[in-house]
Design a protein around this motif. Structure first.
Motif, PDB file in Angstrom:
ATOM      1  N   GLN A  42       6.572  11.301  -4.033  1.00 30.40           N
ATOM      2  CA  GLN A  42       7.567  10.543  -3.275  1.00 30.40           C
ATOM      3  C   GLN A  42       8.186  11.411  -2.192  1.00 30.40           C
ATOM      4  OE1 GLN A  42       9.985   9.313  -6.651  1.00 30.40           O
ATOM      5  NE2 GLN A  42       8.994   7.307  -6.619  1.00 30.40           N
ATOM      6  N   LEU A  43       8.686  10.753  -1.153  1.00 23.11           N
ATOM      7  CA  LEU A  43       9.344  11.423  -0.035  1.00 23.11           C
ATOM      8  C   LEU A  43      10.814  11.011   0.004  1.00 23.11           C
ATOM      9  CD1 LEU A  43       6.574  10.756   2.625  1.00 23.11           C
ATOM     10  CD2 LEU A  43       7.033  12.924   1.458  1.00 23.11           C
ATOM     11  N   PHE A  44      11.674  11.994   0.316  1.00 22.28           N
ATOM     12  CA  PHE A  44      13.111  11.761   0.288  1.00 22.28           C
ATOM     13  C   PHE A  44      13.785  12.330   1.527  1.00 22.28           C
ATOM     14  CE2 PHE A  44      11.607  12.087  -4.052  1.00 22.28           C
ATOM     15  CZ  PHE A  44      12.134  10.949  -4.621  1.00 22.28           C
ATOM     16  N   VAL A  45      14.849  11.670   1.945  1.00 22.09           N
ATOM     17  CA  VAL A  45      15.703  12.154   3.024  1.00 22.09           C
ATOM     18  C   VAL A  45      17.154  11.992   2.585  1.00 22.09           C
ATOM     19  CG1 VAL A  45      14.035  11.660   4.862  1.00 22.09           C
ATOM     20  CG2 VAL A  45      15.714   9.915   4.228  1.00 22.09           C
ATOM     21  N   ARG A  46      18.000  12.824   3.187  1.00 23.65           N
ATOM     22  CA  ARG A  46      19.448  12.735   2.952  1.00 23.65           C
ATOM     23  C   ARG A  46      20.152  12.955   4.275  1.00 23.65           C
ATOM     24  NH1 ARG A  46      19.756  16.669  -2.373  1.00 23.65           N
ATOM     25  NH2 ARG A  46      19.415  15.032  -3.933  1.00 23.65           N
ATOM     26  N   THR A  47      21.312  12.358   4.411  1.00 22.63           N
ATOM     27  CA  THR A  47      22.128  12.636   5.579  1.00 22.63           C
ATOM     28  C   THR A  47      22.891  13.930   5.324  1.00 22.63           C
ATOM     29  OG1 THR A  47      23.845  11.842   7.063  1.00 22.63           O
ATOM     30  CG2 THR A  47      24.009  11.120   4.782  1.00 22.63           C
ATOM     31  N   ALA A  48      22.906  14.787   6.308  1.00 22.34           N
ATOM     32  CA  ALA A  48      23.550  16.090   6.155  1.00 22.34           C
ATOM     33  C   ALA A  48      25.048  16.027   6.410  1.00 22.34           C
ATOM     34  CB  ALA A  48      22.912  17.095   7.106  1.00 22.34           C
ATOM     35  N   MET A  65       0.838  -1.181   0.000  1.00 22.59           N
ATOM     36  CA  MET A  65       0.000   0.000   0.000  1.00 22.59           C
ATOM     37  C   MET A  65       0.877   1.235   0.000  1.00 22.59           C
ATOM     38  SD  MET A  65      -2.914   0.813   2.756  1.00 22.59           S
ATOM     39  CE  MET A  65      -3.363   2.457   3.125  1.00 22.59           C
ATOM     40  N   GLY A  66       0.617   2.158  -0.900  1.00 27.01           N
ATOM     41  CA  GLY A  66       1.431   3.358  -1.007  1.00 27.01           C
ATOM     42  C   GLY A  66       0.935   4.482  -0.123  1.00 27.01           C
ATOM     43  N   TRP A  67       1.523   5.635  -0.327  1.00 27.20           N
ATOM     44  CA  TRP A  67       1.137   6.830   0.412  1.00 27.20           C
ATOM     45  C   TRP A  67      -0.212   7.335  -0.074  1.00 27.20           C
ATOM     46  CZ3 TRP A  67       3.985   7.743   4.460  1.00 27.20           C
ATOM     47  CH2 TRP A  67       5.360   7.457   4.451  1.00 27.20           C
ATOM     48  N   SER A  68      -1.030   7.803   0.830  1.00 27.02           N
ATOM     49  CA  SER A  68      -2.241   8.526   0.443  1.00 27.02           C
ATOM     50  C   SER A  68      -1.834   9.977   0.177  1.00 27.02           C
ATOM     51  CB  SER A  68      -3.294   8.470   1.551  1.00 27.02           C
ATOM     52  OG  SER A  68      -2.887   9.251   2.660  1.00 27.02           O
ATOM     53  N   GLU A  69      -2.663  10.696  -0.540  1.00 27.98           N
ATOM     54  CA  GLU A  69      -2.358  12.103  -0.810  1.00 27.98           C
ATOM     55  C   GLU A  69      -2.277  12.892   0.486  1.00 27.98           C
ATOM     56  OE1 GLU A  69      -1.228  15.578  -2.267  1.00 27.98           O
ATOM     57  OE2 GLU A  69      -1.262  13.721  -3.432  1.00 27.98           O
ATOM     58  N   SER A  70      -3.146  12.590   1.433  1.00 23.75           N
ATOM     59  CA  SER A  70      -3.117  13.333   2.705  1.00 23.75           C
ATOM     60  C   SER A  70      -1.827  13.042   3.488  1.00 23.75           C
ATOM     61  CB  SER A  70      -4.356  13.042   3.550  1.00 23.75           C
ATOM     62  OG  SER A  70      -4.409  11.681   3.925  1.00 23.75           O
TER      63      SER A  70
END
Length: 124
Positions: A42-48, A1-6
């Motif tokens: 999509q959601l993204f993260v990076r290490t600083a 199941m993917g992300w909902s718009e909310s």
């Protein structure tokens, strides 16, 4: 199941995300606060800092984590992005969301140096 718009909207708008990678035994590590951006659906993260950062190393090793942001709490699958992903769009999302903190700070999560450290968070 993917992300909902909310969910995408809430997590994407949150200033901070808390992430806790799973250990091999299925327990959660401590939550760590990081930045998150939304690009498209999509959601993204990076290490600083560097790939040796504990949260980043554990997330990549585990491939699974729990996140909390914007009132959403979900398990996620961690996907390490390939070099041919649309990193320009992800950089632009970081600039749009976090430039108010100044070039020295936002500069730690944009550009060629950190592109190989980009992780996508897929809803589990």
């Amino acid at each position: 199941m993917g992300w909902s718009e909310s969910e995408l909207a809430a997590v994407g708008a949150a200033d901070e995300l808390r992430i806790a990678p799973y250990r091999a035994d299925g327990s959660l590590r401590d939550f760590v606060i990081i930045w998150v951006v939304r690009s498209g659906d999509q959601l993204f993260v990076r290490t600083a800092y560097r790939p040796e950062s504990a949260w980043y190393r554990h997330a990549v090793e585990s491939g699974r984590a729990r996140i909390r942001a914007g009132g959403v709490e979900r398990d996620v699958t961690i996907v390490h992005l390939s070099p041919d992903a649309d990193h320009d769009a992800i950089d632009a999302a970081y600039h749009a969301k976090y430039d108010r903190y100044g070039a020295n700070i936002v500069g730690t999560v944009v550009g060629d140096v950190v592109r190989e450290l980009t992780l996508r968070l897929d809803a589990a």
